[in-house]
Motif scaffolding. Sequence first.
Motif, PDB file in Angstrom:
ATOM      1  N   ASN A  79      36.602 -12.894   2.876  1.00 34.74           N
ATOM      2  CA  ASN A  79      36.443 -12.147   3.405  1.00 34.74           C
ATOM      3  C   ASN A  79      35.259 -12.198   5.345  1.00 34.74           C
ATOM      4  O   ASN A  79      35.358 -12.517   5.513  1.00 34.74           O
ATOM      5  CB  ASN A  79      35.877 -10.754   3.063  1.00 34.74           C
ATOM      6  CG  ASN A  79      36.788 -10.474   1.256  1.00 34.74           C
ATOM      7  OD1 ASN A  79      37.968 -10.956   1.395  1.00 34.74           O
ATOM      8  ND2 ASN A  79      36.356  -9.863   1.017  1.00 34.74           N
ATOM      9  N   ASP A  80      37.378 -11.548   6.126  1.00 36.35           N
ATOM     10  CA  ASP A  80      36.858 -12.120   7.575  1.00 36.35           C
ATOM     11  C   ASP A  80      37.659 -10.987   8.325  1.00 36.35           C
ATOM     12  O   ASP A  80      38.591 -10.278   7.691  1.00 36.35           O
ATOM     13  CB  ASP A  80      36.987 -13.200   8.277  1.00 36.35           C
ATOM     14  CG  ASP A  80      36.040 -13.327   9.676  1.00 36.35           C
ATOM     15  OD1 ASP A  80      35.417 -12.592   9.756  1.00 36.35           O
ATOM     16  OD2 ASP A  80      36.747 -14.515  10.026  1.00 36.35           O
ATOM     17  N   LYS A  95      40.891 -10.016   7.266  1.00 34.07           N
ATOM     18  CA  LYS A  95      41.310 -10.721   7.028  1.00 34.07           C
ATOM     19  C   LYS A  95      40.982 -11.812   6.120  1.00 34.07           C
ATOM     20  O   LYS A  95      39.696 -11.423   5.745  1.00 34.07           O
ATOM     21  CB  LYS A  95      41.912 -11.973   8.524  1.00 34.07           C
ATOM     22  CG  LYS A  95      41.005 -12.297   9.072  1.00 34.07           C
ATOM     23  CD  LYS A  95      41.686 -13.496   9.911  1.00 34.07           C
ATOM     24  CE  LYS A  95      40.179 -13.318  10.674  1.00 34.07           C
ATOM     25  NZ  LYS A  95      41.027 -14.863  11.879  1.00 34.07           N
ATOM     26  N   ARG A  96      41.751 -11.913   5.056  1.00 30.90           N
ATOM     27  CA  ARG A  96      40.803 -13.544   4.769  1.00 30.90           C
ATOM     28  C   ARG A  96      41.447 -14.992   5.310  1.00 30.90           C
ATOM     29  O   ARG A  96      42.037 -15.538   5.542  1.00 30.90           O
ATOM     30  CB  ARG A  96      41.975 -13.530   2.926  1.00 30.90           C
ATOM     31  CG  ARG A  96      41.451 -12.045   1.964  1.00 30.90           C
ATOM     32  CD  ARG A  96      41.769 -12.011   1.030  1.00 30.90           C
ATOM     33  NE  ARG A  96      40.796 -12.548   0.246  1.00 30.90           N
ATOM     34  CZ  ARG A  96      41.195 -12.859  -1.682  1.00 30.90           C
ATOM     35  NH1 ARG A  96      42.451 -12.443  -1.799  1.00 30.90           N
ATOM     36  NH2 ARG A  96      40.425 -13.782  -2.294  1.00 30.90           N
ATOM     37  N   THR A  97      39.909 -15.831   4.806  1.00 33.63           N
ATOM     38  CA  THR A  97      39.787 -16.491   5.381  1.00 33.63           C
ATOM     39  C   THR A  97      39.657 -18.035   4.160  1.00 33.63           C
ATOM     40  O   THR A  97      39.192 -17.336   3.117  1.00 33.63           O
ATOM     41  CB  THR A  97      38.848 -17.170   7.043  1.00 33.63           C
ATOM     42  OG1 THR A  97      37.493 -16.856   6.036  1.00 33.63           O
ATOM     43  CG2 THR A  97      39.176 -16.315   7.617  1.00 33.63           C
ATOM     44  N   LEU A  98      40.236 -19.015   4.022  1.00 32.52           N
ATOM     45  CA  LEU A  98      40.054 -19.913   3.418  1.00 32.52           C
ATOM     46  C   LEU A  98      39.087 -20.837   3.264  1.00 32.52           C
ATOM     47  O   LEU A  98      38.089 -21.144   4.648  1.00 32.52           O
ATOM     48  CB  LEU A  98      40.857 -21.343   2.749  1.00 32.52           C
ATOM     49  CG  LEU A  98      41.325 -21.782   2.760  1.00 32.52           C
ATOM     50  CD1 LEU A  98      41.697 -21.613   0.683  1.00 32.52           C
ATOM     51  CD2 LEU A  98      42.775 -23.748   2.783  1.00 32.52           C
ATOM     52  N   ALA A  99      37.947 -20.429   1.724  1.00 28.71           N
ATOM     53  CA  ALA A  99      36.591 -21.127   2.074  1.00 28.71           C
ATOM     54  C   ALA A  99      36.976 -22.506   1.879  1.00 28.71           C
ATOM     55  O   ALA A  99      36.550 -23.973   1.961  1.00 28.71           O
ATOM     56  CB  ALA A  99      36.050 -20.370   0.928  1.00 28.71           C
TER      57      ALA A  99
END
Length: 368
Positions: A113-114, A161-165
Amino acid sequence: MKKILFLCAFVSFAFANVQAQDLPSNPEPGKCYVRCTTPDIYETQSVQIQKTPAYKVLKVVPAQYDTVTERVMVKEASKRLRVIPATYKTETVTYVKSTSGSSLRIVPASFSNDTETIEVKSAYAQWELGAPAPDCASSNPDDCRYWCYKGYPAEYTTVSKRTLASDATVQSTPGGSANGTYTVRVIDQPASVVEEEIPAEFATITKTVMVKDATTTEEVVAATFDTVSKEVLKQKGGLTTWREVECALVEYQALPINWNTNSATLTPAAKSIIDTRLMPLLAQNPGVKLEIASHTDSRGAASSNQDLSERRAQSVANYLISKGVNNSLLVANGFGERKLKNRCADGVSCTERQHADNRRTEFRLINN
């Protein structure tokens, strides 16, 4: 423009608004005088204006064509091949009879999460009208208002927003296989080919070809011009003099124009009356202002009579202007049925001659 003051020498000169030193010297009893300021002198100049611009007219000249014949190939030359078959032999071939596929394991993608802050409205500044000053000396509050150039900061918002880990991956484990055999016939002696030529075939065709491409022709239409007259100040007036005038000229005088019914158009006879009555009067009294007054009888609607009288008075003024009279020296007034000379008002029975007395056009000299 002349300033006119009408004085009669047989009356006392005790005017409230005229000083003794302003009056003409040595006036004669029974005479009238005008105090005139020499008029501005104008000259008429012609100015040429362009009514329509020059422009081009284009016309298309069609293309030209011709019909020709041509020999074309309808079938290409080729070769006819005669094949001598090959000879074969048998061989054993080993092959993979069965295989097992690799074992695949999917590792899904992971996320975190970001947040992100973005500008939704840019910083700006604008002029704003302030309140009136409390110590304003003017009775009009708008005289003491002021403007401020006020700045406003930018506006922002924060969104989640969600970022790709880590992206999804595949783990593969290879599988096994089993072999088998089979027999095949393979070429022992290749086939051979004997070539034979086949000639091309032709035909005659008819076609239309362009000899000359389409073109355009150009014609220039010349601009058109019109000549407009304008008055230009040639000499500035302003000197004051006294001159004797006929006393009757300050009262309304008849201008015996016979107007056609419901018409404000000057006839040749009416123009002749103006030429002989008004033009000499204006020439003898340069700079004097002239009033043209037109009246109607009471018959018909009052609004229609008012409009007709105004148009008739203006027609006389326009004719004088066309003869070179400065329009600043002319006053055209229409009184309709408001100034009847007799009792013939609405609802009163009168003869045609009595009504005719009210249908009149008059003139007089007036103060500037």
